[in-house]
Scaffold this active site. Structure first.
Site, PDB file in Angstrom:
ATOM      1  N   ARG A 105       0.874  -1.188   0.000  1.00  0.00           N
ATOM      2  CA  ARG A 105       0.000   0.000   0.000  1.00  0.00           C
ATOM      3  C   ARG A 105       0.895   1.215   0.000  1.00  0.00           C
ATOM      4  O   ARG A 105       1.675   1.429   0.945  1.00  0.00           O
ATOM      5  CB  ARG A 105      -0.919  -0.007   1.223  1.00  0.00           C
ATOM      6  N   GLN A 135      -9.874  -4.132  -3.859  1.00  0.00           N
ATOM      7  CA  GLN A 135     -11.225  -3.641  -3.560  1.00  0.00           C
ATOM      8  C   GLN A 135     -12.172  -3.993  -4.705  1.00  0.00           C
ATOM      9  O   GLN A 135     -13.295  -4.455  -4.483  1.00  0.00           O
ATOM     10  CB  GLN A 135     -11.165  -2.114  -3.352  1.00  0.00           C
TER      11      GLN A 135
HETATM   12  N1   CP Z   1     -11.340  -0.382   1.875  1.00  0.00           N
HETATM   13  C1   CP Z   1     -10.091  -0.396   2.390  1.00  0.00           C
HETATM   14  O1   CP Z   1      -9.098  -0.580   1.699  1.00  0.00           O
HETATM   15  O2   CP Z   1     -10.038  -0.200   3.736  1.00  0.00           O
HETATM   16  P1   CP Z   1      -8.716  -0.002   4.591  1.00  0.00           P
HETATM   17  O3   CP Z   1      -8.137   1.329   4.241  1.00  0.00           O
HETATM   18  O4   CP Z   1      -9.199  -0.062   6.032  1.00  0.00           O
HETATM   19  O5   CP Z   1      -7.757  -1.115   4.282  1.00  0.00           O
HETATM   20  N1  NVA Z   2     -10.163   6.496  -2.010  1.00  0.00           N
HETATM   21  C1  NVA Z   2      -9.826   6.079  -0.664  1.00  0.00           C
HETATM   22  C2  NVA Z   2     -10.035   4.613  -0.496  1.00  0.00           C
HETATM   23  C3  NVA Z   2      -9.748   4.096   0.893  1.00  0.00           C
HETATM   24  C4  NVA Z   2      -9.921   2.602   0.997  1.00  0.00           C
HETATM   25  C5  NVA Z   2      -8.391   6.452  -0.359  1.00  0.00           C
HETATM   26  O1  NVA Z   2      -7.514   6.260  -1.215  1.00  0.00           O
HETATM   27  O2  NVA Z   2      -8.130   6.959   0.739  1.00  0.00           O
END
Ligand code: CP
Ligand code: NVA
Length: 317
Positions: A105, A135
């Site tokens: 991430r 997702q």
């Molecule tokens: N939807 C999602 O990716 O949630 P998190 O940021 O909690 O991992």
């Molecule tokens: N668009 C949001 C999604 C979080 C799961 C972000 O990138 O913060």
């Protein structure tokens, strides 16, 4: 080792031909009540690097990996050398010597691409500023689970962001029409939309864009929104002003099909992009989406890390 046929999962387009099977596999595993001793990640260690916070992604990966017999190693960016004193390429080389797969991430999408290019093991994008393909796999799984009562399109109301990009790609792959409404100036990336349109053409899918939430929600089977300001954009507070009229509330969802489902990747900012009344309604499937992150990722991990076992379980279906 990276399997040359299955590779990495960096955007939803990477599973272009196989996403329907990945989803079927995940749904079968979720509902499989046979006493199978199915541990395709036995003896493997999957490392997950986080530059941003996470609840769903982190927990669903850790639990899913453990269910498949593997070891999950979570690497928070402040605790490792990446970024501050070591390059992405060197990190990729080193981690490839210890691990069997990396999830990452990150802020900048080019970083996860660079990690994948320099890794000899599969890399999964666990969210970047441009994509959130795990997702999308869970979201399409959730939609497929409800397909018996859905015959309209997906309506997206909100920012032209990472979640939308992979939702459009995955909808085109699975074969469901999608209409998105974003504020003027916050449209999704045109290159990604063009790629989705190429896939959509082959699958007979319609993709359409608007700046009017009411227009896209009218007759929709799925109404989807996400936060107006994503992680890493906290300094762009003025962005909020663009979302006048984009809240998903009762007045808006009353235009959707009566059997519509409401979706949100979570975390939700209640009272901003969605009202409590909508997210807590019987139409809301947001917690099924969160659960399905785990099942979909279990399918993706097995596909990338142990393709023979993935195929063998598919044959058992
Ligand atoms: N939807 C999602 O990716 O949630 P998190 O940021 O909690 O991992
Ligand atoms: N668009 C949001 C999604 C979080 C799961 C972000 O990138 O913060």
């Amino acid at each position: 080792m990276k399997n040359k046929d299955t590779g990495d999962y960096i955007t939803a387009a990477d599973l272009s031909g196989v996403l329907p099977d990945i989803i079927d596999w995940a749904i079968r595993l979720k509902n499989d009540d046979r006493e199978l001793d199915f541990k395709p990640l036995n003896g493997m260690t999957i490392g997950s690097i986080y530059e941003k916070p996470s609840t769903r992604t982190r927990v669903s990966f850790e639990v899913g990996i453990s269910k498949l017999g593997g070891n999950a190693l979570t690497l928070l960016s402040n605790d490792i050398q990446l970024g501050s004193s070591e390059t992405i390429a060197d990190t990729a080389e080193v981690l490839s010597r210890y691990l069997d797969c990396i999830t990452y991430r990150c802020f900048s999408h080019s970083d996860v691409v660079e990690l994948a290019v320099n890794s000899s093991i599969p890399v999964i994008n666990a969210l970047s500023d441009m994509h959130h393909p795990c997702q999308a796999a869970a979201d399409l799984m959730t939609i497929v689970e409800h397909l018996d009562k859905l015959d309209g399109h997906i309506a997206w109301v909100g920012d032209g962001n990472n979640v939308l990009h992979d939702l459009v790609l995955a909808s085109a792959i699975i074969g469901i029409d999608i209409k998105y409404a974003t504020p003027k100036g916050l449209e999704p990336d045109q290159k990604i939309i063009n790629l989705a349109k190429d896939i959509a053409k082959e699958n007979g899918v319609q993709i359409s864009q608007s700046n009017n939430p009411k227009e896209v929600v009218t007759g929709a089977s799925v109404v989807y929104t996400d936060v107006f300001v994503s992680m890493g954009e906290e300094h762009m507070k003025s962005k909020f002003d663009s979302f006048e009229g984009f809240q998903v509330n009762k007045e808006l969802v009353d235009l959707a099909d009566k059997n519509y489902i409401f979706m949100h990747c979570l975390p939700a900012h209640r009272g901003e992009e969605v009202t409590d009344e909508v997210i807590d309604s019987k139409n809301s499937v947001v917690f099924d989406q969160a659960e399905n992150r785990m099942w979909a990722q279990m399918s993706i991990l097995t596909y990338l890390c142990n393709y023979d076992a993935w195929l063998a379980y598919k044959e058992l279906l």
